[in-house]
Design an enzyme around this catalytic site. Structure first.
Site, mmCIF file in Angstrom:
data_model
loop_
_atom_site.group_PDB
_atom_site.id
_atom_site.type_symbol
_atom_site.label_atom_id
_atom_site.label_comp_id
_atom_site.label_asym_id
_atom_site.label_seq_id
_atom_site.Cartn_x
_atom_site.Cartn_y
_atom_site.Cartn_z
ATOM 1 N N SER A 13 84.056 23.673 -48.903
ATOM 2 C CA SER A 13 83.965 24.145 -47.224
ATOM 3 C C SER A 13 82.982 23.327 -46.609
ATOM 4 C CB SER A 13 83.965 25.564 -47.439
ATOM 5 O OG SER A 13 82.705 26.194 -47.749
ATOM 6 N N LYS A 222 92.207 2.150 -52.809
ATOM 7 C CA LYS A 222 92.157 2.902 -54.022
ATOM 8 C C LYS A 222 92.680 4.304 -53.839
ATOM 9 C CE LYS A 222 89.459 4.656 -58.065
ATOM 10 N NZ LYS A 222 88.198 4.617 -58.786
ATOM 11 N N CYS A 380 71.855 39.303 -23.007
ATOM 12 C CA CYS A 380 72.454 40.646 -23.575
ATOM 13 C C CYS A 380 71.380 41.235 -24.286
ATOM 14 C CB CYS A 380 73.321 40.272 -24.813
ATOM 15 S SG CYS A 380 74.616 41.713 -25.118
ATOM 16 N N HIS A 516 77.047 36.662 -21.870
ATOM 17 C CA HIS A 516 76.845 35.604 -22.669
ATOM 18 C C HIS A 516 77.328 34.196 -22.092
ATOM 19 C CE1 HIS A 516 75.661 37.753 -26.590
ATOM 20 N NE2 HIS A 516 76.500 38.588 -25.869
ATOM 21 N N GLU A 518 76.134 31.314 -22.926
ATOM 22 C CA GLU A 518 76.361 30.144 -23.595
ATOM 23 C C GLU A 518 77.597 29.767 -24.079
ATOM 24 O OE1 GLU A 518 75.564 33.838 -26.324
ATOM 25 O OE2 GLU A 518 75.116 33.114 -24.344
#
Length: 561
Positions: A13, A222, A380, A516, A518
């Site tokens: 991951s 390959k 916040c 928020h 951002e």
């Protein structure tokens, strides 16, 4: 039918499927296509809203209030499309939808099974999310071989069978590790990853091979031979200095041409114009100055918990040719060691969060910024900390606090709306057993800015929309009392009943907002509040340097022969 690009991952991951999907979308958008993106997450939570930041990182919020995976943030930062809750689907939501239909009797007494009912619901959600677009990119979370991802992989296998190869493309992101001991790249993990994918009926059309260095042509041949992927579609996705270079890298490798040819989109596209991304990369890699920003949070050991904060600060610096050096400081450490940890910071940002742990450290950071004239940006929970600090130490309201942390506070300057919107203004006990998911003020909401305030000047507008994710609010019963002591309520809700932004009248740059911002910052545009904050931090740096200059000169003169 909207052509679909499915993005899967193998081996490990965190290879960057979200960034890869967003980067390809950015190139296709630059070529004139209307693009959308979608994330299919295999976990059984309905959404990540109640998940720990330590486990899952940031919860990213969309305009419509959907709480989603942080990859949706990558999507919105790379393309102009604004996403909705349709663009984020989890296994939990799929099962909830199917069970709801079963209870209604929609299946007419049939035995409900993974195939066809779960896979049909997945396909329905995909169709709903991409309708009306020229192309849709669908990222499948997790890695090939995960048992949780199998229903999603089966659904996209069915879509290839139903729509044909001219309407679907499988793009697989895998790892080609370099073993220092052997001194060579190893292709076997990629071969096995594709073998696993093929075992469930999916043959990838494109391979993005993550590597620390370019992959030699011999190794590409390959990989192509053993995976049955055309050699030109085996693309090395090497580590680059910053993620904003990736669209240009993939374009140079011809990825967009492969996609356009395969999906028969040639009649809809123009030549790619990546000039905006070139300017972004230039600003990021060649800053003229730098500033130091202290970020006082409670999850700083896990940076993904504040992914959008870090990105927005970077964007705010890029707009002015400034490199932002971020100092991540645990709020707990400030409580234990004092505000000396903030020494030398050109600006202090206190981001969102929940719970009592570390809150007093955030309050101490707000006080330090207020008393020392250091630029302060509260987001916040950072607004809550600033209000509590001001109430205690300027307004003289001893014991002021948020009811989130102290139910018995004599001055609950931050509280739930249901606690302070009563006939008497008294704080009433809330139901502690109610569900947490979906009980917050979520999504984009209008904020009215007061004329002449810092916020109004920064935005250059009287009304703005920002995204929210919180339960607790500024207690309106204290608005007049704190205002009389110098706190400016510079932004209020559409009906004027909720305080959305606060400033300090006698401070060089002190601003906190309930929303928020951002979440709406992008590398190409930045965000007015972050741009203004970095500009103020740069001024603070200049002020401190100017103040230190006489002392330095005096010291040199004292030691001169």
């Amino acid at each position: 039918m909207t052509p679909l690009i499915f993005v899967t991952g193998g081996v490990v991951s965190s290879l960057g499927k979200g960034i890869a999907a967003a980067s390809l979308a950015a190139i296709l958008e630059s070529r004139g296509l209307k693009v959308t993106l979608m994330k299919l997450d295999p976990y059984i939570n309905v959404d990540p809203g109640t998940m720990s930041p330590y486990q899952h990182g940031e919860v990213y919020v969309l305009d419509d209030g959907a709480e989603t995976d942080l990859d949706l943030g990558h999507y919105e930062r790379f393309v102009r499309t604004r996403l909705t809750r349709r663009n984020a689907i989890t296994t939990g939501r799929i099962y909830a939808n199917v069970l709801r239909k079963e209870r209604r009797g929609d299946y007419l007494g049939a035995t409900v099974q993974v195939i066809p009912h779960i896979t049909d619901e997945i396909k329905r959600c995909i169709d709903e999310a991409v309708a009306g677009y020229d192309v849709g990119l669908v990222e499948i979370g997790g890695t090939v071989g995960d048992i949780e991802s199998l229903p999603f992989l089966e659904a996209i296998r069915q879509l290839r069978s139903e729509r044909g190869p001219e309407k679907t493309l499988f793009m697989h992101l895998t790892l080609v590790p370099y073993l220092k001991a052997a001194g060579e790249l190893k292709t076997k993990p990629t071969q096995h990853s594709v073998k696993e994918l093929r075992s469930i009926g999916i043959q990838p059309d494109v391979l993005l091979c993550r590597s620390e260095q370019p992959i030699p042509e011999g190794e590409k041949r390959k990989i192509a031979l053993f995976t049955n992927v055309p050699e030109k579609a085996v693309i090395d996705a090497i580590d680059v200095p910053n993620i904003y270079r990736i669209p240009m890298w993939y374009h140079a490798k011809g990825l967009d041409n492969i996609v356009i040819e395969r999906l028969h989109l040639a009649g809809k596209v123009r030549e790619a114009d990546l000039s905006e991304w070139e300017r972004v990369v230039e600003a990021f890699e060649h800053p003229r100055e730098s500033v130091s920003i202290a970020i006082v949070g409670k999850y700083v050991e896990h940076k993904d918990a504040y992914k959008s904060i870090a990105e927005a600060l970077t964007h705010g610096g890029m707009k002015q040719g400034v490199r932002v050096d971020m100092r991540w400081i645990e709020a707990d450490d400030i409580e234990a060691q004092g505000v000396g940890l903030l020494a030398g910071a050109d600006g202090i940002l206190v981001p969102g969060g929940f719970g009592q742990r570390g809150f007093e450290g955030k309050v101490m950071a707000a006080r330090h910024a207020r008393e020392r004239g250091v630029p302060y940006f509260g987001i916040c929970y950072g607004l809550h900390a600033a209000v509590v600090e001001f109430a205690r130490n300027v307004a003289g309201l001893g014991g002021a606090n948020s009811t989130e942390n102290d139910r018995a506070s004599p001055h609950p300057v931050i509280a739930l709306i249901t606690e302070w919107r009563t006939a008497t203004g008294a704080v009433e006990r809330r139901d502690e057993t109610s569900d947490k998911g979906g009980t917050m003020r979520l999504g984009s909401q209008l904020c009215r800015l007061q004329p002449g305030t810092l916020a109004q000047r920064l935005y250059g507008a009287d009304e703005v929309h920002e995204r929210h994710r919180h339960r607790y609010e500024f207690n309106d019963h204290y608005r007049e009392q704190l205002g009389a002591k110098g706190m400016v309520m510079s932004g209020v809700s559409e009906d004027g009943s909720l305080v959305e932004m606060i400033e300090l009248a006698d401070h060089p740059w002190f601003l906190a907002c309930q929303a928020h911002p951002e979440f709406t910052s992008t590398p190409r545009d930045g965000h007015p509040l972050f741009v203004g904050f970095i500009k103020a931090a740069l001024a603070e740096r200049g002020r401190r340097q100017a103040a230190a200059a006489p002392a330095v000169a005096a010291g040199k003169e004292a030691v001169a022969p």
